[in-house]
Design a protein around this motif. Structure first.
Motif, PDB file in Angstrom:
ATOM      1  N   LEU A 261      29.661  14.821  70.274  1.00 32.45           N
ATOM      2  CA  LEU A 261      29.159  16.064  70.870  1.00 32.45           C
ATOM      3  C   LEU A 261      28.941  15.901  72.375  1.00 32.45           C
ATOM      4  O   LEU A 261      29.312  16.791  73.162  1.00 32.45           O
ATOM      5  CB  LEU A 261      27.833  16.477  70.210  1.00 32.45           C
ATOM      6  N   LEU A 262      28.351  14.779  72.777  1.00 31.92           N
ATOM      7  CA  LEU A 262      28.027  14.612  74.205  1.00 31.92           C
ATOM      8  C   LEU A 262      29.298  14.687  75.047  1.00 31.92           C
ATOM      9  O   LEU A 262      29.304  15.278  76.123  1.00 31.92           O
ATOM     10  CB  LEU A 262      27.276  13.294  74.444  1.00 31.92           C
ATOM     11  N   SER A 263      30.389  14.104  74.539  1.00 31.59           N
ATOM     12  CA  SER A 263      31.611  14.150  75.348  1.00 31.59           C
ATOM     13  C   SER A 263      32.149  15.584  75.415  1.00 31.59           C
ATOM     14  O   SER A 263      32.634  16.019  76.457  1.00 31.59           O
ATOM     15  CB  SER A 263      32.636  13.133  74.856  1.00 31.59           C
ATOM     16  N   LYS A 264      32.020  16.355  74.331  1.00 27.87           N
ATOM     17  CA  LYS A 264      32.471  17.773  74.379  1.00 27.87           C
ATOM     18  C   LYS A 264      31.610  18.561  75.364  1.00 27.87           C
ATOM     19  O   LYS A 264      32.125  19.385  76.134  1.00 27.87           O
ATOM     20  CB  LYS A 264      32.336  18.445  73.005  1.00 27.87           C
ATOM     21  N   LEU A 265      30.284  18.343  75.331  1.00 27.59           N
ATOM     22  CA  LEU A 265      29.407  19.108  76.221  1.00 27.59           C
ATOM     23  C   LEU A 265      29.684  18.750  77.689  1.00 27.59           C
ATOM     24  O   LEU A 265      29.678  19.628  78.551  1.00 27.59           O
ATOM     25  CB  LEU A 265      27.929  18.860  75.866  1.00 27.59           C
ATOM     26  N   SER A 266      29.921  17.458  77.957  1.00 23.82           N
ATOM     27  CA  SER A 266      30.228  17.057  79.342  1.00 23.82           C
ATOM     28  C   SER A 266      31.501  17.752  79.810  1.00 23.82           C
ATOM     29  O   SER A 266      31.553  18.298  80.908  1.00 23.82           O
ATOM     30  CB  SER A 266      30.475  15.555  79.451  1.00 23.82           C
ATOM     31  N   LYS A 267      32.525  17.733  78.929  1.00 27.38           N
ATOM     32  CA  LYS A 267      33.803  18.350  79.330  1.00 27.38           C
ATOM     33  C   LYS A 267      33.662  19.852  79.533  1.00 27.38           C
ATOM     34  O   LYS A 267      34.436  20.454  80.264  1.00 27.38           O
ATOM     35  CB  LYS A 267      34.883  18.076  78.278  1.00 27.38           C
ATOM     36  N   SER A 268      32.651  20.458  78.869  1.00 31.46           N
ATOM     37  CA  SER A 268      32.508  21.918  79.019  1.00 31.46           C
ATOM     38  C   SER A 268      31.670  22.268  80.246  1.00 31.46           C
ATOM     39  O   SER A 268      31.384  23.448  80.472  1.00 31.46           O
ATOM     40  CB  SER A 268      31.901  22.522  77.755  1.00 31.46           C
TER      41      SER A 268
END
Ligand code: EPU
Length: 415
Positions: A261-268
């Motif tokens: 999740l953290l990597s998805k949120l960073s990319k968003s």
């Protein structure tokens, strides 16, 4: 039936102290039945599912006492039967098959209930038990098991089922001989169960990898243990901040459990910082689309965060494709999100989402736990008032959800 009334549009700011993990504590309740000695569990969330599990344990003779976030269990079993009325309330009643069988060598358990998110068969559990020499009969909605000739064995799962991995660990901990599981589930809750069983005197190793070894011991003893933090609740608050804007710090988290999740949120476009047991998120602009998100067993993107992710993708500036690989009917939040202005098309296990500027308030209904949480996130973003019916689904997994969101600045009340 209680409802939430939300006036969307407030940013979220502040700190959240994380609750213990529901899906970690429920198998620990079952494990507590493996001994007659007292087991003390700290950091137990105050949730309907935990209360229901306590009631099931009490119905078969165990003493269960809650003192704040600590629960003491003494497994004085006087029955090996889990009745239908209680089992249908809770999916996790299935774990009791493993632990009651281990203690009494016999068990009669009704088919388990839980969130209506798919077929949720228990064939992997039962095939594994058969592999260990358990005789199983299924009749009139009940499963009858006899473990008098049980023996450690090698089990290969066709699919890394979380519940089946936990159930085999519970059953094999005191079985004769060595049991190995290949293609085991790797979720953090499995490591939690391994740690707890080992504190009770079991010999389990390998949790967190696809290969688990359980060397059966004669008996287990009482112990004291602190439940791991809830990674899905943590993820939900991070996503609440992402959809509303603001700055939130989670305290008592395990950032390593949330990499996907953290990597998805960073990319968003969200700013994320982690420091030991803290996760900080700052969201100060419209989210970028998530492009493609596919749910997978851990360490992949968790199915339990798919519905909240659909809410976020609904207001991202672009298109996202969400593929649900774990449960067959886990898109029941989508028609409700559409009532709030989301543009989503579902075809089988694929949801194609075109982000809109902002959602709009509507009256909607929570159909299941995580889908309900997604509607709360959508309501926090929406212009105007959102009414969410049947919030008991949400309260099965989120402790003081409305109060915590209010403390962060959300305009949400429960009526
Ligand atoms: N499956 C089978 N046969 C089985 C067992 C599972 O076909 O014997 C299938 C299921 O139908 C499903 C998939 O395998 O399609 C995954 O099931 P799994 O056994 O891994 O999940 P579970 O143990 O039933 C736990 C959590 C769920 C979470 C899943 C996946 C608990 C109490 N529940 O369920 O949590 O979604 O793992 O991570 O630990 C929730 O908290 O909202 C929730 C549903």
């Amino acid at each position: 039936m209680a409802k939430y009334i939300i006036n969307g549009g407030s940013a979220l700011n502040g700190k959240v102290f994380l609750q213990g993990a529901k899906n970690a504590v429920l198998p620990l309740f079952a494990a507590a039945l493996l001994t007659e000695e007292e087991v003390v569990l700290h950091n137990c969330p105050d949730l309907l599912d935990v209360d229901n599990m306590a009631r099931i344990l009490q119905s078969i003779g165990a003493d269960v006492e809650r003192h704040g976030e600590t629960i003491k269990i003494r497994g004085n079993l006087n029955s090996y039967e889990i009745p239908y009325g209680l089992a249908k309330e809770l999916r996790s009643s299935i774990f009791l098959l493993g632990s009651v069988l281990a203690r009494r060598k016999k068990a009669k358990v009704a088919y388990p209930g839980g969130c209506d998110i798919g077929l949720r068969p228990i064939n992997i559990h039962l095939d594994a038990f058969r592999e260990l020499g358990v005789k199983i009969e299924e009749k009139y909605g009940y499963i009858y098991c006899d473990a008098s000739n049980m023996q450690g064995s090698h089990i290969n799962f066709d699919y890394p089922s979380v519940g089946a991995t936990e159930n085999v660990m519970l059953l094999a901990a005191t079985a004769k001989g060595i049991t190995t599981i290949s293609n085991a589930a790797r979720e953090p809750e499995i490591e939690g169960l391994q740690d707890f069983l080992n504190l009770m005197g079991a010999k389990v190793s390998g949790a967190g990898t696809p290969f688990i070894t359980i060397e059966g011991v004669e008996s287990l003893k009482g112990t004291e243990y602190t439940t791991i933090p809830d990674r899905i609740v943590a993820g939900t608050y991070l996503m609440a901040c992402a959809i509303c804007g603001g700055e939130v710090e989670l305290i008592g988290a395990r950032p390593a459990h949330l990499h996907a999740l953290l990597s998805k949120l960073s990319k968003s476009g969200c700013k994320i910082k982690v420091n030991n047991d803290k996760i900080y998120i700052k969201a100060d602009r419209r989210l970028l689309p998530f492009e493609r998100v596919e749910t997978q067993p851990y360490p992949g993107f968790p199915t339990d965060l798919q519905a909240p992710l659909c809410a976020l993708a609904s207001v991202a500036c672009g298109n996202t494709v969400v593929i649900e690989n774990i449960f067959e009917t886990r898109f029941k939040h989508v028609p409700e999100l559409i009532k709030m202005g989301a543009r989503i098309i579902v075809s089988g296990s694929v949801a194609s989402i075109r982000g809109v500027e902002r959602l709009r308030g509507a009256e909607v209904t929570a159909m299941d736990l995580r889908g309900g949480a997604a509607l709360v996130l959508a309501g926090l973003n929406a212009k105007g008032t959102t009414i969410i019916n049947e919030v008991h689904h949400i309260e099965r997994g989120y402790e003081n959800f409305d109060a915590i969101l209010s403390s962060l600045g959300a305009d949400i009340v429960k009526v």
